[in-house]
Motif scaffolding. Structure first.
Motif, mmCIF file in Angstrom:
data_model
loop_
_atom_site.group_PDB
_atom_site.id
_atom_site.type_symbol
_atom_site.label_atom_id
_atom_site.label_comp_id
_atom_site.label_asym_id
_atom_site.label_seq_id
_atom_site.Cartn_x
_atom_site.Cartn_y
_atom_site.Cartn_z
ATOM 1 N N ILE A 63 0.843 -1.204 0.000
ATOM 2 C CA ILE A 63 0.000 0.000 0.000
ATOM 3 C C ILE A 63 0.873 1.248 0.000
ATOM 4 C CG2 ILE A 63 -1.705 1.329 1.316
ATOM 5 C CD1 ILE A 63 -2.644 -1.427 2.483
ATOM 6 N N ARG A 64 1.915 1.225 0.802
ATOM 7 C CA ARG A 64 2.834 2.369 0.890
ATOM 8 C C ARG A 64 3.443 2.695 -0.466
ATOM 9 N NH1 ARG A 64 7.893 1.142 4.450
ATOM 10 N NH2 ARG A 64 8.512 0.051 2.547
ATOM 11 N N ALA A 65 3.797 1.677 -1.225
ATOM 12 C CA ALA A 65 4.410 1.900 -2.543
ATOM 13 C C ALA A 65 3.457 2.627 -3.485
ATOM 14 C CB ALA A 65 4.847 0.567 -3.146
ATOM 15 N N LEU A 66 2.155 2.431 -3.315
ATOM 16 C CA LEU A 66 1.174 3.107 -4.164
ATOM 17 C C LEU A 66 1.201 4.618 -3.959
ATOM 18 C CD1 LEU A 66 -1.984 0.807 -3.701
ATOM 19 C CD2 LEU A 66 -0.294 0.731 -5.552
ATOM 20 N N LEU A 67 1.577 5.057 -2.755
ATOM 21 C CA LEU A 67 1.488 6.473 -2.396
ATOM 22 C C LEU A 67 2.466 7.361 -3.154
ATOM 23 C CD1 LEU A 67 1.061 6.209 1.488
ATOM 24 C CD2 LEU A 67 -0.698 6.189 -0.284
ATOM 25 N N LEU A 68 3.409 6.757 -3.864
ATOM 26 C CA LEU A 68 4.364 7.543 -4.644
ATOM 27 C C LEU A 68 3.740 8.049 -5.951
ATOM 28 C CD1 LEU A 68 7.565 5.323 -4.255
ATOM 29 C CD2 LEU A 68 6.944 7.354 -2.934
ATOM 30 N N GLU A 69 2.571 7.541 -6.301
ATOM 31 C CA GLU A 69 1.953 7.898 -7.580
ATOM 32 C C GLU A 69 1.274 9.273 -7.506
ATOM 33 O OE1 GLU A 69 -0.039 5.018 -9.830
ATOM 34 O OE2 GLU A 69 1.304 3.382 -9.263
ATOM 35 N N GLY A 89 17.909 20.577 -10.278
ATOM 36 C CA GLY A 89 16.990 20.212 -9.200
ATOM 37 C C GLY A 89 16.806 18.727 -9.013
ATOM 38 N N LYS A 90 16.678 17.985 -10.108
ATOM 39 C CA LYS A 90 16.476 16.544 -10.013
ATOM 40 C C LYS A 90 17.675 15.855 -9.359
ATOM 41 C CE LYS A 90 12.503 15.020 -11.536
ATOM 42 N NZ LYS A 90 11.668 14.130 -10.689
ATOM 43 N N ARG A 91 18.856 16.316 -9.723
ATOM 44 C CA ARG A 91 20.086 15.756 -9.139
ATOM 45 C C ARG A 91 20.165 16.075 -7.649
ATOM 46 N NH1 ARG A 91 25.565 18.010 -10.134
ATOM 47 N NH2 ARG A 91 27.031 16.562 -9.169
ATOM 48 N N ILE A 92 19.762 17.293 -7.301
ATOM 49 C CA ILE A 92 19.762 17.698 -5.896
ATOM 50 C C ILE A 92 18.760 16.860 -5.109
ATOM 51 C CG2 ILE A 92 19.186 19.572 -4.300
ATOM 52 C CD1 ILE A 92 20.234 21.526 -6.427
ATOM 53 N N GLU A 93 17.598 16.625 -5.711
ATOM 54 C CA GLU A 93 16.576 15.809 -5.040
ATOM 55 C C GLU A 93 17.117 14.417 -4.703
ATOM 56 O OE1 GLU A 93 12.094 14.066 -5.859
ATOM 57 O OE2 GLU A 93 13.580 14.137 -7.450
ATOM 58 N N LYS A 94 17.760 13.796 -5.672
ATOM 59 C CA LYS A 94 18.310 12.460 -5.448
ATOM 60 C C LYS A 94 19.352 12.472 -4.327
ATOM 61 C CE LYS A 94 17.660 10.620 -10.125
ATOM 62 N NZ LYS A 94 18.327 10.098 -11.350
ATOM 63 N N GLU A 95 20.142 13.544 -4.297
ATOM 64 C CA GLU A 95 21.183 13.633 -3.273
ATOM 65 C C GLU A 95 20.578 13.869 -1.896
ATOM 66 O OE1 GLU A 95 25.219 13.794 -1.793
ATOM 67 O OE2 GLU A 95 24.050 12.754 -3.326
ATOM 68 N N ILE A 96 19.493 14.632 -1.818
ATOM 69 C CA ILE A 96 18.813 14.852 -0.538
ATOM 70 C C ILE A 96 18.278 13.535 0.010
ATOM 71 C CG2 ILE A 96 16.695 15.810 0.484
ATOM 72 C CD1 ILE A 96 17.248 18.381 -1.019
ATOM 73 N N TRP A 97 17.596 12.763 -0.848
ATOM 74 C CA TRP A 97 17.063 11.461 -0.399
ATOM 75 C C TRP A 97 18.204 10.538 0.019
ATOM 76 C CZ3 TRP A 97 12.469 11.688 1.170
ATOM 77 C CH2 TRP A 97 11.450 12.335 0.468
ATOM 78 N N ARG A 98 19.315 10.572 -0.739
ATOM 79 C CA ARG A 98 20.440 9.700 -0.404
ATOM 80 C C ARG A 98 21.060 10.085 0.938
ATOM 81 N NH1 ARG A 98 25.288 9.604 0.658
ATOM 82 N NH2 ARG A 98 25.507 11.846 0.331
ATOM 83 N N PHE A 100 19.971 12.088 3.484
ATOM 84 C CA PHE A 100 19.133 11.974 4.682
ATOM 85 C C PHE A 100 18.618 10.546 4.874
ATOM 86 C CE2 PHE A 100 19.030 16.604 4.078
ATOM 87 C CZ PHE A 100 19.377 16.993 5.369
ATOM 88 N N GLY A 101 18.581 9.769 3.784
ATOM 89 C CA GLY A 101 18.276 8.349 3.924
ATOM 90 C C GLY A 101 19.368 7.635 4.696
ATOM 91 N N GLU A 102 20.620 8.026 4.425
ATOM 92 C CA GLU A 102 21.753 7.463 5.162
ATOM 93 C C GLU A 102 21.683 7.866 6.627
ATOM 94 O OE1 GLU A 102 26.629 7.778 4.970
ATOM 95 O OE2 GLU A 102 25.474 8.038 3.112
ATOM 96 N N CYS A 103 21.299 9.115 6.858
ATOM 97 C CA CYS A 103 21.133 9.611 8.229
ATOM 98 C C CYS A 103 20.019 8.836 8.944
ATOM 99 C CB CYS A 103 20.806 11.101 8.195
ATOM 100 S SG CYS A 103 20.458 11.828 9.808
ATOM 101 N N THR A 172 17.965 4.488 0.708
ATOM 102 C CA THR A 172 17.458 5.722 0.109
ATOM 103 C C THR A 172 15.987 5.575 -0.261
ATOM 104 O OG1 THR A 172 19.630 6.300 -0.793
ATOM 105 C CG2 THR A 172 17.709 7.352 -1.810
ATOM 106 N N GLU A 173 15.650 4.482 -0.921
ATOM 107 C CA GLU A 173 14.264 4.250 -1.333
ATOM 108 C C GLU A 173 13.373 4.009 -0.127
ATOM 109 O OE1 GLU A 173 10.961 3.991 -3.788
ATOM 110 O OE2 GLU A 173 12.961 4.863 -4.052
ATOM 111 N N LEU A 174 13.894 3.347 0.880
ATOM 112 C CA LEU A 174 13.113 3.115 2.102
ATOM 113 C C LEU A 174 12.760 4.428 2.770
ATOM 114 C CD1 LEU A 174 11.927 1.240 4.250
ATOM 115 C CD2 LEU A 174 14.182 1.202 5.342
ATOM 116 N N PHE A 175 13.745 5.316 2.912
ATOM 117 C CA PHE A 175 13.475 6.621 3.524
ATOM 118 C C PHE A 175 12.467 7.415 2.695
ATOM 119 C CE2 PHE A 175 14.838 11.184 4.001
ATOM 120 C CZ PHE A 175 14.207 11.370 5.225
ATOM 121 N N ARG A 176 12.631 7.383 1.393
ATOM 122 C CA ARG A 176 11.718 8.108 0.505
ATOM 123 C C ARG A 176 10.282 7.593 0.652
ATOM 124 N NH1 ARG A 176 10.670 7.008 -5.115
ATOM 125 N NH2 ARG A 176 9.716 8.790 -6.149
#
Length: 229
Positions: A63-69, A89-98, A100-103, A172-176
Motif C-alpha cells: 500500500i505504501r508503494a502506491l502512495l508515490l503515484e 533540481g532533479k540531481r539535488i533531489e536524489k542527493e537529498i534522499w540519499r 538523509f536516507g543514510e542519516c 534511500t528508497e526506504l526513507f523516501r
C-alpha cells in the motif's frame, strides 16, 4: 453515495485472492487499508483481520508503494520542493534522499543523541553536511526540518506501526517511501479532526477533501483499477 462512509467498492466484496497465488482474499483488504490509514500497528491489524503479522506487514508495504503515484499529490508536496528552482533540481533531489536516507538508517547516531552522548541532533559526520552538492543550498533551518522529519518517521514506524528495519530494502528508497507515507497520513489526519469529549482526534468517518476517509477510498479505487495489490 453510500450512506456508510466505510463501505468499500463492490470489487472488495469477493473472497477471490487479491492477486494471483495470494492467500489474501479481496474482502480482507479494506480492513488492512483502514488500519494503514488509521496508523494502527501491524500486530493489531493482523489480530483484527485474522491475517498473519507477516502478511499484514507485506500488505502495508504494498500500500505504501502506491502512495508515490501522482494521485496522492494533494496530500503532500514532497515532489514540489523549492530545490526544483535550480537547474540541477532533479540531481539535488536524489542527493537529498540519499544523504538523509543514510542519516535515517544510522540508528547508532540517533541513539547517541537520544541518550545524551551528543548535545547536537546533527552529528559531525552528517552525510548531508559532507555532500558537496548540498553544501550550497542546505541552510541550518532546512537541516533542522529534515532531522525533525527523520525523527517523526522513526517514531511513527517504531512506536505506532511496530515496524523497524526492512531487510533487503535500499536505504534511500526506504526513507523516501516512508517519508511519503508519513507525510500523507499526517496531512489526512489534520483534515479529519473532530472533538470527542474534549479530545481532538482524527475521525475516519469524516467525509471531505483530503480526509482519511477520502484517502482510504482513493487507495481502494487505486487497487481496484490495478486489479491486485
Amino acid at each position: 453515495m453510500d450512506d456508510n462512509p466505510l463501505a468499500p467498492p463492490a470489487f472488495f466484496h469477493s473472497a477471490e485472492p487479491i492477486r494471483p497465488r495470494s492467500k489474501v482474499p479481496r474482502n480482507k483488504v479494506p480492513g488492512v487499508c483502514l488500519g494503514f490509514c488509521q496508523s494502527v500497528s501491524v500486530p493489531h491489524v493482523a489480530k483484527r483481520t485474522g491475517l498473519s503479522v507477516k502478511t499484514v506487514r507485506e500488505l502495508y508495504k504494498a500500500i505504501r508503494a502506491l502512495l508515490l503515484e501522482p494521485r496522492y499529490r494533494k496530500w503532500h508536496a514532497l515532489d514540489r520542493l523549492p530545490i526544483y528552482e535550480f537547474t540541477n533540481g532533479k540531481r539535488i533531489e536524489k542527493e537529498i534522499w540519499r544523504a538523509f536516507g543514510e542519516c535515517y538508517s544510522d540508528d547508532e547516531c540517533f541513539r547517541n543523541y537520544r541518550y545524551g552522548k551528543r548535545s547536537s541532533r546533527q552529528c559531525r559526520n552528517c552525510p548531508a553536511q559532507q555532500s558537496d552538492l548540498l553544501q550550497a543550498i542546505l541552510t541550518p533551518e532546512i537541516v533542522d526540518m529534515m532531522l525533525q522529519r527523520i525523527d517523526t518517521i522513526r517514531a511513527y514506524y517504531q512506536v505506532l506501526l511496530g515496524l523497524s528495519r526492512e531487510k533487503g530494502q535500499d536505504q534511500t528508497e526506504l526513507f523516501r517511501q516512508r517519508a511519503y507515507h508519513v507525510e500523507i497520513i499526517l496531512t489526512a489526519q489534520k483534515a479529519s479532526m473532530r472533538i470527542d469529549n474534549g479530545v481532538v482526534q482524527p475521525d475516519m468517518l469524516a467525509r471531505g477533501p483530503m480526509t482519511l476517509n477520502e484517502l482510504w477510498l482513493t487507495i481502494l479505487h487505486h487497487i481496484e483499477e490495478r486489479g491486485k495489490l
